[in-house]
Each structure stands twice: as C-alpha cells, then as structure tokens.
Design a protein around this motif. Structure first.
Motif, short mmCIF file in Angstrom:
data_model
loop_
_atom_site.label_atom_id
_atom_site.label_comp_id
_atom_site.label_asym_id
_atom_site.label_seq_id
_atom_site.Cartn_x
_atom_site.Cartn_y
_atom_site.Cartn_z
N PRO A 35 -12.36 -8.43 -3.63
CA PRO A 35 -11.70 -8.41 -4.95
C PRO A 35 -10.24 -7.97 -4.88
N ASP A 36 -9.85 -7.36 -3.76
CA ASP A 36 -8.49 -6.84 -3.62
C ASP A 36 -7.48 -7.86 -3.10
N VAL A 37 -7.92 -9.05 -2.72
CA VAL A 37 -7.00 -10.04 -2.17
C VAL A 37 -6.81 -11.20 -3.16
N PRO A 38 -5.61 -11.79 -3.19
CA PRO A 38 -5.34 -12.86 -4.16
C PRO A 38 -5.72 -14.25 -3.67
N VAL A 117 2.80 -25.23 7.08
CA VAL A 117 3.72 -24.90 6.01
C VAL A 117 4.10 -23.42 6.09
N LYS A 118 5.38 -23.16 6.03
CA LYS A 118 5.89 -21.78 5.93
C LYS A 118 6.68 -21.73 4.64
N THR A 119 6.21 -20.93 3.70
CA THR A 119 6.89 -20.84 2.42
C THR A 119 6.99 -19.39 1.96
N ILE A 120 8.13 -19.07 1.39
CA ILE A 120 8.36 -17.75 0.81
C ILE A 120 8.97 -17.99 -0.57
N SER A 121 8.42 -17.32 -1.56
CA SER A 121 8.92 -17.45 -2.92
C SER A 121 9.05 -16.06 -3.52
N LYS A 122 10.23 -15.75 -4.06
CA LYS A 122 10.47 -14.43 -4.66
C LYS A 122 11.22 -14.62 -5.96
N GLN A 123 10.99 -13.68 -6.87
CA GLN A 123 11.73 -13.68 -8.12
C GLN A 123 12.04 -12.24 -8.48
N ARG A 134 17.82 -4.55 -7.49
CA ARG A 134 17.10 -5.43 -8.39
C ARG A 134 15.60 -5.25 -8.18
N GLU A 135 14.81 -5.40 -9.23
CA GLU A 135 13.37 -5.25 -9.14
C GLU A 135 12.72 -6.61 -8.88
N GLU A 136 11.85 -6.64 -7.89
CA GLU A 136 11.13 -7.85 -7.57
C GLU A 136 9.95 -7.98 -8.54
N THR A 137 9.87 -9.12 -9.22
CA THR A 137 8.80 -9.31 -10.19
C THR A 137 7.71 -10.26 -9.69
N PHE A 138 8.03 -11.03 -8.65
CA PHE A 138 7.07 -11.99 -8.12
C PHE A 138 7.39 -12.24 -6.66
N SER A 139 6.34 -12.32 -5.82
CA SER A 139 6.55 -12.56 -4.40
C SER A 139 5.36 -13.29 -3.81
N PHE A 140 5.63 -14.27 -2.96
CA PHE A 140 4.59 -14.96 -2.21
C PHE A 140 5.14 -15.33 -0.85
N ASP A 141 4.35 -15.10 0.19
CA ASP A 141 4.69 -15.50 1.55
C ASP A 141 3.42 -16.10 2.15
N SER A 142 3.50 -17.33 2.64
CA SER A 142 2.31 -18.00 3.19
C SER A 142 1.67 -17.21 4.32
N ASP A 143 2.45 -16.39 5.02
CA ASP A 143 1.90 -15.57 6.10
C ASP A 143 0.93 -14.50 5.58
N ASP A 144 1.05 -14.14 4.30
CA ASP A 144 0.12 -13.16 3.72
C ASP A 144 -1.30 -13.69 3.69
N LEU A 145 -1.46 -15.00 3.73
CA LEU A 145 -2.78 -15.62 3.82
C LEU A 145 -3.12 -15.97 5.26
N LYS A 146 -2.17 -16.56 5.98
CA LYS A 146 -2.46 -17.04 7.33
C LYS A 146 -2.65 -15.93 8.36
N ASN A 147 -1.91 -14.83 8.24
CA ASN A 147 -2.04 -13.76 9.23
C ASN A 147 -3.45 -13.17 9.29
N PRO A 148 -4.11 -12.84 8.15
CA PRO A 148 -5.48 -12.32 8.25
C PRO A 148 -6.46 -13.35 8.84
N LEU A 149 -6.26 -14.63 8.52
CA LEU A 149 -7.12 -15.68 9.08
C LEU A 149 -6.96 -15.74 10.60
#
Length: 168
Positions: A35-38, A117-123, A134-149
């Motif tokens: 439940p702790d992972v997106p 695919v290597k993708t990083i998205s920040k806002q 500046r405060e980061e309000t959104f962040s995604f890095d494809s490695d956050d999924l691929k590294n645990p796998l």
C-alpha cells in the motif's frame, strides 16, 4: 558489461548467487506490491507478458481561462520470465492521455514510447519553501519503478535483460 548491454539496461547478478526458480522470482516481484508504493505489479497474460508493473501518474491539473486540463501518464514494464536462461526480459511502454474540460473527456496525446524508457517529470510551485528554494509539488522518475524490479531479479540470481524493440 558490453556496449549493447549498457544501451538496453541489461544487468547481471553478482557472482556466486544461485538462481532461484521462476516461481520464486515471480513471487519476489509480486512481493514488491504494498500500500506504500504508487505502482502495482500484476499478472500480464492479457498483454502478452508474464508480469506487468504499472505506474499511473495523474499530474497536477492546470486551468486556462476557459477549461481545465490534466495529463495522465501510464508507464508500464512488461516482463517475461525465461527460466532456461535465468533472465527476465523487460520492455517498457509509456503513453499519455489528456483529460480536458470541466466534464472530462479523453484526448489521446501524440506521445508514446516503447523500448527502454527513461523519463523524469517534475513540477514546482511558484512559492518558496522555508529554505528559500522552490517547492516541488510533483515528481516522477521511471527508475523509482525499475530499480526495485531489477533489484528483486538480481537478488534472485537472474539477469535483467532490457528489450529495445520487438517482442519479449
């Protein structure tokens, strides 16, 4: 590691690790669900794979003068377990869907990617945090999924083999 392995993202386990069975590798990958992972790791037979790891991103909405728009990105890693070679073949897929208007309607984006695919998205917000940055309000890095796998596969004594094109 050869040049082609570097391009495909292929990783090999450390020497001396005995390969586990395909069922144990499958269980290790499915054990990453929490439940702790997106993201979710699920059966992938309907999509022509053994397992699919999927991360659906709903980026923050923005409003123009007349309508509201929100981008949803789907990032998937399709995995095939090849027991004879003790390797997991992985193919990434990413596509975007845009939700437009106050009564949302789907508008498919022209952006889709397949392969490795290597993708990083920040806002960031316009405001500043306590530290003055500046405060980061959104962040995604494809490695956050691929590294645990990849880590689960390598600890199981199997090779993680990235697929650039074609079938798993």
């Amino acid at each position: 590691m050869g040049l082609f392995d570097k391009l495909t993202g292929t990783k090999r386990p450390a020497d001396g690790i005995a390969p586990l069975s395909a069922d144990e590798v499958r269980a290790a990958l499915l054990g990453l669900n929490s439940p702790d992972v997106p993201y979710v790791i699920r059966d992938g037979r309907e999509e022509g794979a053994d397992l699919v790891a999927e991360w659906r991103l709903l980026e923050p909405a923005w409003r123009t003068f007349f309508l509201r728009s929100q981008l949803s990105r789907v990032f998937k890693v399709h995995m095939r377990l090849v027991a004879e070679k003790a390797e997991v073949r992985a193919l990434d897929q990413q596509f975007e869907v845009e939700w437009v208007g106050d009564v949302p309607r789907i508008s498919l984006s022209s952006e889709a990617q397949r392969g490795q695919v290597k993708t990083i998205s920040k806002q960031w917000s316009l405001s500043r945090g306590e530290d003055g940055n500046r405060e980061e309000t959104f962040s995604f890095d494809s490695d956050d999924l691929k590294n645990p796998l990849q880590s689960a596969v390598l600890k199981s004594g199997w090779t993680w083999r990235g697929v650039i094109s074609g079938r798993l």
